[in-house]
Design a protein around this motif. Sequence first.
Motif, mmCIF file in Angstrom:
data_model
loop_
_atom_site.group_PDB
_atom_site.id
_atom_site.type_symbol
_atom_site.label_atom_id
_atom_site.label_comp_id
_atom_site.label_asym_id
_atom_site.label_seq_id
_atom_site.Cartn_x
_atom_site.Cartn_y
_atom_site.Cartn_z
ATOM 1 N N ILE A 1 17.640 21.837 35.269
ATOM 2 C CA ILE A 1 16.921 21.289 34.120
ATOM 3 C C ILE A 1 16.059 20.138 34.628
ATOM 4 C CG2 ILE A 1 17.148 20.152 31.866
ATOM 5 C CD1 ILE A 1 19.968 21.467 31.675
ATOM 6 N N VAL A 29 17.281 18.044 26.396
ATOM 7 C CA VAL A 29 15.975 18.640 26.120
ATOM 8 C C VAL A 29 15.690 18.728 24.620
ATOM 9 C CG1 VAL A 29 14.497 20.665 26.475
ATOM 10 C CG2 VAL A 29 16.092 19.955 28.267
ATOM 11 N N GLU A 30 16.643 19.256 23.865
ATOM 12 C CA GLU A 30 16.385 19.458 22.434
ATOM 13 C C GLU A 30 16.533 18.177 21.625
ATOM 14 O OE1 GLU A 30 18.893 22.699 21.285
ATOM 15 O OE2 GLU A 30 17.748 24.160 22.459
ATOM 16 N N ARG A 36 25.815 23.617 31.102
ATOM 17 C CA ARG A 36 24.366 23.730 31.095
ATOM 18 C C ARG A 36 23.830 23.745 29.671
ATOM 19 N NH1 ARG A 36 19.737 26.022 30.892
ATOM 20 N NH2 ARG A 36 18.294 25.798 32.630
ATOM 21 N N GLU A 37 24.514 24.490 28.791
ATOM 22 C CA GLU A 37 24.082 24.610 27.397
ATOM 23 C C GLU A 37 24.093 23.262 26.696
ATOM 24 O OE1 GLU A 37 26.291 26.628 28.887
ATOM 25 O OE2 GLU A 37 24.890 28.295 29.079
ATOM 26 N N LEU A 53 21.943 17.697 35.819
ATOM 27 C CA LEU A 53 20.645 18.249 35.407
ATOM 28 C C LEU A 53 20.014 19.001 36.576
ATOM 29 C CD1 LEU A 53 19.075 15.300 33.384
ATOM 30 C CD2 LEU A 53 19.794 17.495 32.466
ATOM 31 N N TYR A 102 21.420 20.926 28.048
ATOM 32 C CA TYR A 102 20.113 21.335 27.568
ATOM 33 C C TYR A 102 19.918 20.889 26.123
ATOM 34 C CZ TYR A 102 15.904 24.100 26.980
ATOM 35 O OH TYR A 102 14.605 24.475 26.754
ATOM 36 N N GLU A 103 20.953 21.093 25.333
ATOM 37 C CA GLU A 103 20.884 20.721 23.924
ATOM 38 C C GLU A 103 20.675 19.213 23.766
ATOM 39 O OE1 GLU A 103 24.462 21.481 21.721
ATOM 40 O OE2 GLU A 103 23.711 20.296 20.051
#
Length: 112
Positions: A91, A62-63, A54-55, A86, A58-59
């Motif tokens: 997410i 999303v980031e 998940r981390e 996702l 997300y990185e």
Amino acid sequence: MWSRKFEKCINCGTREVNHVAKGLCRRCYTLKTEANHKNFERHRRGVADEFLTRERLYELYVEKQFSLTDIGKLAGCTRVNVHYKLQKFGIDARSKTEVRTIALDRGKIHTT
Ligand SMILES: [Zn+2]
């Protein structure tokens, strides 16, 4: 002595077949190596799953705003699988509008 450290094969107990390594005769050592290889193959199929935590998703998504295809290439799986992950992690997948805006920002889409 069968070998410097072992009196006989630790797996099958033979002294008739030559010692190869780690207390195993040629026969057992070969079998063990093949078994490890199979484990490795099995493990290989789960590599994308291990990569796509998940981390990390997300990185990347999303980031850093990587596309599903880009993430798929990094993880070694399809964009469909990335999309599935996702959703699984909750997410939000980007809307088409957002995707277009990001693509514009990155210079992927050239408007005239
Ligand atoms: Zn053996």
